[in-house]
Motif scaffolding. Structure first.
Motif, PDB file in Angstrom:
ATOM      1  N   GLN A  54     -13.682  -1.562   7.073  1.00 44.57           N
ATOM      2  CA  GLN A  54     -13.026  -0.631   6.144  1.00 44.57           C
ATOM      3  C   GLN A  54     -11.534  -0.931   6.049  1.00 44.57           C
ATOM      4  O   GLN A  54     -10.956  -0.933   4.954  1.00 44.57           O
ATOM      5  CB  GLN A  54     -13.252   0.812   6.589  1.00 44.57           C
ATOM      6  CG  GLN A  54     -14.684   1.259   6.490  1.00 44.57           C
ATOM      7  CD  GLN A  54     -14.941   2.582   7.186  1.00 44.57           C
ATOM      8  OE1 GLN A  54     -14.179   3.020   8.058  1.00 44.57           O
ATOM      9  NE2 GLN A  54     -16.047   3.216   6.839  1.00 44.57           N
ATOM     10  N   LEU A  55     -10.919  -1.181   7.186  1.00 41.85           N
ATOM     11  CA  LEU A  55      -9.483  -1.456   7.193  1.00 41.85           C
ATOM     12  C   LEU A  55      -9.168  -2.823   6.607  1.00 41.85           C
ATOM     13  O   LEU A  55      -8.100  -3.010   6.014  1.00 41.85           O
ATOM     14  CB  LEU A  55      -8.935  -1.328   8.613  1.00 41.85           C
ATOM     15  CG  LEU A  55      -8.933   0.105   9.145  1.00 41.85           C
ATOM     16  CD1 LEU A  55      -8.638   0.109  10.635  1.00 41.85           C
ATOM     17  CD2 LEU A  55      -7.925   0.959   8.399  1.00 41.85           C
ATOM     18  N   ALA A  56     -10.070  -3.771   6.742  1.00 44.16           N
ATOM     19  CA  ALA A  56      -9.854  -5.091   6.151  1.00 44.16           C
ATOM     20  C   ALA A  56      -9.767  -4.978   4.632  1.00 44.16           C
ATOM     21  O   ALA A  56      -8.993  -5.695   3.996  1.00 44.16           O
ATOM     22  CB  ALA A  56     -10.973  -6.040   6.556  1.00 44.16           C
ATOM     23  N   GLY A  57     -10.534  -4.068   4.069  1.00 44.64           N
ATOM     24  CA  GLY A  57     -10.442  -3.820   2.623  1.00 44.64           C
ATOM     25  C   GLY A  57      -9.062  -3.336   2.227  1.00 44.64           C
ATOM     26  O   GLY A  57      -8.526  -3.737   1.181  1.00 44.64           O
ATOM     27  N   LEU A  58      -8.482  -2.483   3.054  1.00 40.89           N
ATOM     28  CA  LEU A  58      -7.107  -2.021   2.782  1.00 40.89           C
ATOM     29  C   LEU A  58      -6.124  -3.180   2.875  1.00 40.89           C
ATOM     30  O   LEU A  58      -5.208  -3.291   2.067  1.00 40.89           O
ATOM     31  CB  LEU A  58      -6.694  -0.946   3.807  1.00 40.89           C
ATOM     32  CG  LEU A  58      -7.046   0.486   3.501  1.00 40.89           C
ATOM     33  CD1 LEU A  58      -6.597   1.388   4.655  1.00 40.89           C
ATOM     34  CD2 LEU A  58      -6.422   0.945   2.214  1.00 40.89           C
ATOM     35  N   ALA A  59      -6.315  -4.037   3.860  1.00 34.28           N
ATOM     36  CA  ALA A  59      -5.406  -5.175   4.028  1.00 34.28           C
ATOM     37  C   ALA A  59      -5.467  -6.092   2.809  1.00 34.28           C
ATOM     38  O   ALA A  59      -4.436  -6.566   2.338  1.00 34.28           O
ATOM     39  CB  ALA A  59      -5.770  -5.952   5.293  1.00 34.28           C
ATOM     40  N   GLY A  62      -3.535  -4.797  -0.121  1.00 32.40           N
ATOM     41  CA  GLY A  62      -2.091  -4.724   0.042  1.00 32.40           C
ATOM     42  C   GLY A  62      -1.579  -3.319   0.289  1.00 32.40           C
ATOM     43  O   GLY A  62      -0.373  -3.079   0.250  1.00 32.40           O
ATOM     44  N   ARG A  63      -2.468  -2.367   0.549  1.00 31.71           N
ATOM     45  CA  ARG A  63      -2.056  -0.976   0.752  1.00 31.71           C
ATOM     46  C   ARG A  63      -2.120  -0.554   2.212  1.00 31.71           C
ATOM     47  O   ARG A  63      -2.119   0.626   2.523  1.00 31.71           O
ATOM     48  CB  ARG A  63      -2.951  -0.045  -0.062  1.00 31.71           C
ATOM     49  CG  ARG A  63      -2.897  -0.272  -1.556  1.00 31.71           C
ATOM     50  CD  ARG A  63      -3.851   0.629  -2.271  1.00 31.71           C
ATOM     51  NE  ARG A  63      -5.161   0.510  -1.612  1.00 31.71           N
ATOM     52  CZ  ARG A  63      -6.238   1.193  -1.933  1.00 31.71           C
ATOM     53  NH1 ARG A  63      -6.181   2.066  -2.896  1.00 31.71           N
ATOM     54  NH2 ARG A  63      -7.380   1.029  -1.297  1.00 31.71           N
ATOM     55  N   MET A  64      -2.137  -1.509   3.120  1.00 34.79           N
ATOM     56  CA  MET A  64      -2.266  -1.180   4.538  1.00 34.79           C
ATOM     57  C   MET A  64      -0.933  -0.701   5.113  1.00 34.79           C
ATOM     58  O   MET A  64       0.089  -1.370   4.980  1.00 34.79           O
ATOM     59  CB  MET A  64      -2.761  -2.396   5.314  1.00 34.79           C
ATOM     60  CG  MET A  64      -2.951  -2.123   6.787  1.00 34.79           C
ATOM     61  SD  MET A  64      -3.731  -3.494   7.639  1.00 34.79           S
ATOM     62  CE  MET A  64      -5.410  -2.914   7.627  1.00 34.79           C
ATOM     63  N   SER A  65      -0.972   0.454   5.745  1.00 41.56           N
ATOM     64  CA  SER A  65       0.217   0.984   6.408  1.00 41.56           C
ATOM     65  C   SER A  65       0.322   0.382   7.803  1.00 41.56           C
ATOM     66  O   SER A  65      -0.610  -0.260   8.293  1.00 41.56           O
ATOM     67  CB  SER A  65       0.125   2.508   6.514  1.00 41.56           C
ATOM     68  OG  SER A  65      -0.902   2.863   7.424  1.00 41.56           O
ATOM     69  N   ASP A  66       1.451   0.617   8.454  1.00 42.30           N
ATOM     70  CA  ASP A  66       1.615   0.160   9.836  1.00 42.30           C
ATOM     71  C   ASP A  66       0.576   0.811  10.750  1.00 42.30           C
ATOM     72  O   ASP A  66       0.045   0.166  11.663  1.00 42.30           O
ATOM     73  CB  ASP A  66       3.019   0.481  10.354  1.00 42.30           C
ATOM     74  CG  ASP A  66       4.089  -0.371   9.693  1.00 42.30           C
ATOM     75  OD1 ASP A  66       3.735  -1.393   9.066  1.00 42.30           O
ATOM     76  OD2 ASP A  66       5.280  -0.016   9.809  1.00 42.30           O
ATOM     77  N   LEU A  67       0.291   2.076  10.496  1.00 37.71           N
ATOM     78  CA  LEU A  67      -0.707   2.787  11.297  1.00 37.71           C
ATOM     79  C   LEU A  67      -2.102   2.177  11.098  1.00 37.71           C
ATOM     80  O   LEU A  67      -2.854   2.005  12.054  1.00 37.71           O
ATOM     81  CB  LEU A  67      -0.724   4.269  10.933  1.00 37.71           C
ATOM     82  CG  LEU A  67      -1.643   5.177  11.751  1.00 37.71           C
ATOM     83  CD1 LEU A  67      -1.285   5.106  13.233  1.00 37.71           C
ATOM     84  CD2 LEU A  67      -1.546   6.599  11.257  1.00 37.71           C
ATOM     85  N   ASP A  68      -2.416   1.831   9.851  1.00 45.13           N
ATOM     86  CA  ASP A  68      -3.698   1.175   9.577  1.00 45.13           C
ATOM     87  C   ASP A  68      -3.772  -0.175  10.270  1.00 45.13           C
ATOM     88  O   ASP A  68      -4.821  -0.549  10.808  1.00 45.13           O
ATOM     89  CB  ASP A  68      -3.903   0.982   8.071  1.00 45.13           C
ATOM     90  CG  ASP A  68      -4.094   2.283   7.323  1.00 45.13           C
ATOM     91  OD1 ASP A  68      -4.635   3.242   7.904  1.00 45.13           O
ATOM     92  OD2 ASP A  68      -3.694   2.333   6.134  1.00 45.13           O
ATOM     93  N   ALA A  69      -2.690  -0.907  10.268  1.00 42.67           N
ATOM     94  CA  ALA A  69      -2.665  -2.222  10.912  1.00 42.67           C
ATOM     95  C   ALA A  69      -2.885  -2.080  12.417  1.00 42.67           C
ATOM     96  O   ALA A  69      -3.633  -2.858  13.022  1.00 42.67           O
ATOM     97  CB  ALA A  69      -1.341  -2.931  10.634  1.00 42.67           C
TER      98      ALA A  69
END
Length: 98
Positions: A54-59, A62-69
């Protein structure tokens, strides 16, 4: 109004009042216990893998936050730890690995 004096003491668990396991139950538990770390590792790996996907999709968006990373890195750490447990047991097949 009911009298609740002493109710807490009466409801607390008292190990002396717990019936012992039957020999059959003890045997079944002894057989199952060694598998618990593997079951836990598979569950942790699969849960972290879904979260990481799920988080890879955000990455990619280009909408990944520092918290998501950070959360993605943590998920990858959980996956690596679980994979290590399964590798040591020779059970990578449980997560589709070889």
């Amino acid at each position: 109004m009911p009298n609740l004096t002493g109710a807490l003491e009466r409801t607390e668990h008292n190990p002396a009042q717990t019936a012992p396991l039957s020999p059959k139950a003890v045997e079944a538990l002894a057989h199952a216990l060694p598998h618990f770390p593997l079951v836990q590792a598979v569950a942790e790996y699969e849960t972290a893998a879904v979260h990481a996907a799920q988080l890879a999709g955000l990455a990619e968006s280009g909408r990944m936050s520092d918290l998501d990373a950070r959360s993605l890195a943590d998920a990858e750490d959980v996956m690596a730890a679980a994979r290590s447990v399964l590798a040591k047991a020779g059970q990578l097949d449980l997560i589709g690995g070889a």
